[in-house]
Design a protein around this motif. Sequence first.
Motif, PDB file in Angstrom:
ATOM      1  N   ALA A  38       0.794  -1.164  -0.156  1.00  0.00           N
ATOM      2  CA  ALA A  38      -0.029  -0.152   0.064  1.00  0.00           C
ATOM      3  C   ALA A  38       0.920   1.270   0.046  1.00  0.00           C
ATOM      4  N   ARG A  39       1.896   1.258   0.561  1.00  0.00           N
ATOM      5  CA  ARG A  39       2.611   2.643   0.864  1.00  0.00           C
ATOM      6  C   ARG A  39       3.220   2.973  -0.386  1.00  0.00           C
ATOM      7  N   ALA A  40       3.611   2.017  -1.240  1.00  0.00           N
ATOM      8  CA  ALA A  40       4.023   2.363  -2.677  1.00  0.00           C
ATOM      9  C   ALA A  40       3.171   2.713  -3.743  1.00  0.00           C
ATOM     10  N   ALA A  41       1.609   2.553  -3.418  1.00  0.00           N
ATOM     11  CA  ALA A  41       0.873   2.731  -4.185  1.00  0.00           C
ATOM     12  C   ALA A  41      -0.161   3.838  -3.838  1.00  0.00           C
ATOM     13  N   LEU A  42       0.230   4.751  -3.049  1.00  0.00           N
ATOM     14  CA  LEU A  42      -0.813   5.780  -2.742  1.00  0.00           C
ATOM     15  C   LEU A  42      -0.936   6.769  -3.607  1.00  0.00           C
ATOM     16  N   GLY A  43      -0.123   7.136  -4.347  1.00  0.00           N
ATOM     17  CA  GLY A  43       0.011   7.975  -5.928  1.00  0.00           C
ATOM     18  C   GLY A  43      -0.298   9.445  -5.191  1.00  0.00           C
ATOM     19  N   THR A  44      -0.018   9.884  -3.834  1.00  0.00           N
ATOM     20  CA  THR A  44      -0.182  11.153  -3.661  1.00  0.00           C
ATOM     21  C   THR A  44       0.565  12.250  -4.111  1.00  0.00           C
ATOM     22  N   ASP A  45       1.779  11.882  -4.796  1.00  0.00           N
ATOM     23  CA  ASP A  45       2.536  12.809  -5.593  1.00  0.00           C
ATOM     24  C   ASP A  45       2.156  13.164  -7.068  1.00  0.00           C
ATOM     25  N   ALA A  46       1.458  12.250  -7.606  1.00  0.00           N
ATOM     26  CA  ALA A  46       1.308  12.117  -9.040  1.00  0.00           C
ATOM     27  C   ALA A  46       0.409  13.424  -9.646  1.00  0.00           C
ATOM     28  N   ASP A  47       0.443  13.798 -10.772  1.00  0.00           N
ATOM     29  CA  ASP A  47      -0.390  14.992 -11.276  1.00  0.00           C
ATOM     30  C   ASP A  47      -1.681  14.343 -11.435  1.00  0.00           C
ATOM     31  N   ALA A  48      -2.559  14.748 -11.306  1.00  0.00           N
ATOM     32  CA  ALA A  48      -4.169  14.204 -11.289  1.00  0.00           C
ATOM     33  C   ALA A  48      -5.192  15.324 -11.600  1.00  0.00           C
ATOM     34  N   GLU A  49      -6.292  15.161 -12.409  1.00  0.00           N
ATOM     35  CA  GLU A  49      -7.243  16.037 -12.738  1.00  0.00           C
ATOM     36  C   GLU A  49      -8.553  15.277 -12.765  1.00  0.00           C
ATOM     37  N   VAL A  50      -9.505  15.919 -12.110  1.00  0.00           N
ATOM     38  CA  VAL A  50     -10.916  15.310 -12.421  1.00  0.00           C
ATOM     39  C   VAL A  50     -11.935  16.250 -13.136  1.00  0.00           C
ATOM     40  N   VAL A  51     -12.592  15.878 -14.161  1.00  0.00           N
ATOM     41  CA  VAL A  51     -13.141  17.012 -15.069  1.00  0.00           C
ATOM     42  C   VAL A  51     -14.617  16.420 -15.286  1.00  0.00           C
ATOM     43  N   LEU A  52     -15.584  16.899 -14.844  1.00  0.00           N
ATOM     44  CA  LEU A  52     -16.987  16.803 -14.994  1.00  0.00           C
ATOM     45  C   LEU A  52     -17.097  17.406 -16.715  1.00  0.00           C
ATOM     46  N   THR A  53     -17.466  16.487 -17.552  1.00  0.00           N
ATOM     47  CA  THR A  53     -17.621  16.765 -18.917  1.00  0.00           C
ATOM     48  C   THR A  53     -19.294  16.844 -19.394  1.00  0.00           C
ATOM     49  N   GLY A  54     -19.548  18.094 -20.122  1.00  0.00           N
ATOM     50  CA  GLY A  54     -20.821  17.991 -20.617  1.00  0.00           C
ATOM     51  C   GLY A  54     -21.089  18.890 -21.869  1.00  0.00           C
ATOM     52  N   GLY A  55     -21.140  18.401 -23.008  1.00  0.00           N
ATOM     53  CA  GLY A  55     -21.099  19.354 -24.178  1.00  0.00           C
ATOM     54  C   GLY A  55     -20.016  20.098 -24.286  1.00  0.00           C
ATOM     55  N   ASP A  56     -20.149  21.481 -24.472  1.00  0.00           N
ATOM     56  CA  ASP A  56     -19.381  22.329 -24.687  1.00  0.00           C
ATOM     57  C   ASP A  56     -18.909  22.997 -23.396  1.00  0.00           C
ATOM     58  N   VAL A  57     -19.368  22.340 -22.252  1.00  0.00           N
ATOM     59  CA  VAL A  57     -18.789  23.079 -20.945  1.00  0.00           C
ATOM     60  C   VAL A  57     -18.108  21.828 -20.274  1.00  0.00           C
ATOM     61  N   ASP A  58     -16.915  22.289 -19.381  1.00  0.00           N
ATOM     62  CA  ASP A  58     -16.365  21.460 -18.534  1.00  0.00           C
ATOM     63  C   ASP A  58     -16.116  22.043 -17.216  1.00  0.00           C
ATOM     64  N   ALA A  59     -16.209  21.281 -16.245  1.00  0.00           N
ATOM     65  CA  ALA A  59     -15.868  21.791 -14.815  1.00  0.00           C
ATOM     66  C   ALA A  59     -14.952  21.096 -14.193  1.00  0.00           C
ATOM     67  N   VAL A  60     -13.783  21.613 -13.950  1.00  0.00           N
ATOM     68  CA  VAL A  60     -12.517  20.786 -13.195  1.00  0.00           C
ATOM     69  C   VAL A  60     -12.922  20.567 -11.806  1.00  0.00           C
ATOM     70  N   LEU A  61     -13.173  19.584 -11.213  1.00  0.00           N
ATOM     71  CA  LEU A  61     -13.723  19.399  -9.981  1.00  0.00           C
ATOM     72  C   LEU A  61     -12.353  19.335  -9.049  1.00  0.00           C
ATOM     73  N   ALA A  62     -11.309  18.719  -9.441  1.00  0.00           N
ATOM     74  CA  ALA A  62     -10.138  18.539  -8.455  1.00  0.00           C
ATOM     75  C   ALA A  62      -8.862  18.494  -9.267  1.00  0.00           C
ATOM     76  N   THR A  63      -8.029  18.844  -8.848  1.00  0.00           N
ATOM     77  CA  THR A  63      -6.656  18.531  -9.429  1.00  0.00           C
ATOM     78  C   THR A  63      -5.587  18.138  -8.157  1.00  0.00           C
ATOM     79  N   ASP A  64      -4.334  17.734  -8.425  1.00  0.00           N
ATOM     80  CA  ASP A  64      -3.407  17.251  -7.609  1.00  0.00           C
ATOM     81  C   ASP A  64      -3.161  18.159  -6.375  1.00  0.00           C
ATOM     82  N   PRO A  65      -2.816  17.651  -5.122  1.00  0.00           N
ATOM     83  CA  PRO A  65      -3.420  16.490  -4.740  1.00  0.00           C
ATOM     84  C   PRO A  65      -4.670  15.926  -4.639  1.00  0.00           C
ATOM     85  N   LEU A  66      -5.331  15.073  -4.944  1.00  0.00           N
ATOM     86  CA  LEU A  66      -6.949  14.786  -5.401  1.00  0.00           C
ATOM     87  C   LEU A  66      -7.422  14.930  -3.885  1.00  0.00           C
TER      88      LEU A  66
END
Length: 314
Positions: free
Chosen positions: A118-146
């Motif tokens: 588990a300690r090697a797999a946490l991924g806390t330092d990785a670049d990340a982005e969560v985006v809600l997509t819909g037609g012509d509009v996106d909303a970025v919900l979260a970026t790293d750290p998630l």
Amino acid sequence: MGTGVHGGRIAATVALVLAAGACSGAREPTEEEPGGTRVEAGELVALEAPVPVEDVDPEPALTARVPSGEVRVAVRAADEVEGARQQAASLDAPDGTEVVVVAWELDPTALAVPEVAARAALGTDADAEVVLTGGDVDAVLATDPLPLEGSALVAVPDAAELGLEVTFDGVVQTVSPGGERREVPAEAAGLYEGFAFARSSLDCRPARLDADCLAGAAWLPWTDAGGWAPVGQVWPVVRVDGSVPGETGALAPTVTLGDAAPVRSYDADGTAAGGFDGLHVFPAVRLGAARVDLQAETGAGRLVGTGVLVPALP
């Protein structure tokens, strides 16, 4: 990291960070904009009474797995969510849009990563982005750290057409509206298949040291030591621990796997005298059995241990 622009769609690049409780602020109305607070499509507005994912949708359709857990995003019409209805009514959204509540979380337990790795797999330092997509509009919900969770109001053209895009360490996954289709690059496919694991006693000699030596392993598609493994390969993550009675200090064994040295090692905190406990990430390989060897210098001579780790599929 993502740029906030996806396939030519307009992105509201406002990150929400749980620790700070930050959200985009909607503009106050002006003399030219009478009525409610004006918001743009895709603009996130902090909920005065935040809601968890389970209160929006106990079984959200928009989900994607990343090495540090499962991203879960729930969407519901704002007038159907207790505590959001009045705040949503105060917003002046563009014509042709509807105001919805969006809630998201990162569930770190969903992947069932073997505890040994588990300690090697946490991924806390990785670049990340969560985006809600819909037609012509996106909303970025979260970026790293998630952040582990968040919620907001957002104006969207059509709630039924909302999808999800999750980027983790350069690998992009997409989920279609309603979760009907998920596009997962080959690098991330292992996150949905479960993780091979193994545990074995090691033959540690000389016998007169009466040493207790154990090794456990998991084979992962991503580690913080090397990122995504090449397609068709996995990272062996091996924990070696044990003890030698009579030793007065902690031991620091050298560990190899199939003659390969670790690319990164982590030592456990608070190892008892005469003991050793380390986690080692080895070069990516095709899944298969591997020989693990250790050597350590003790007050009574050199300790040598060996064993074979045979992966068991989940």
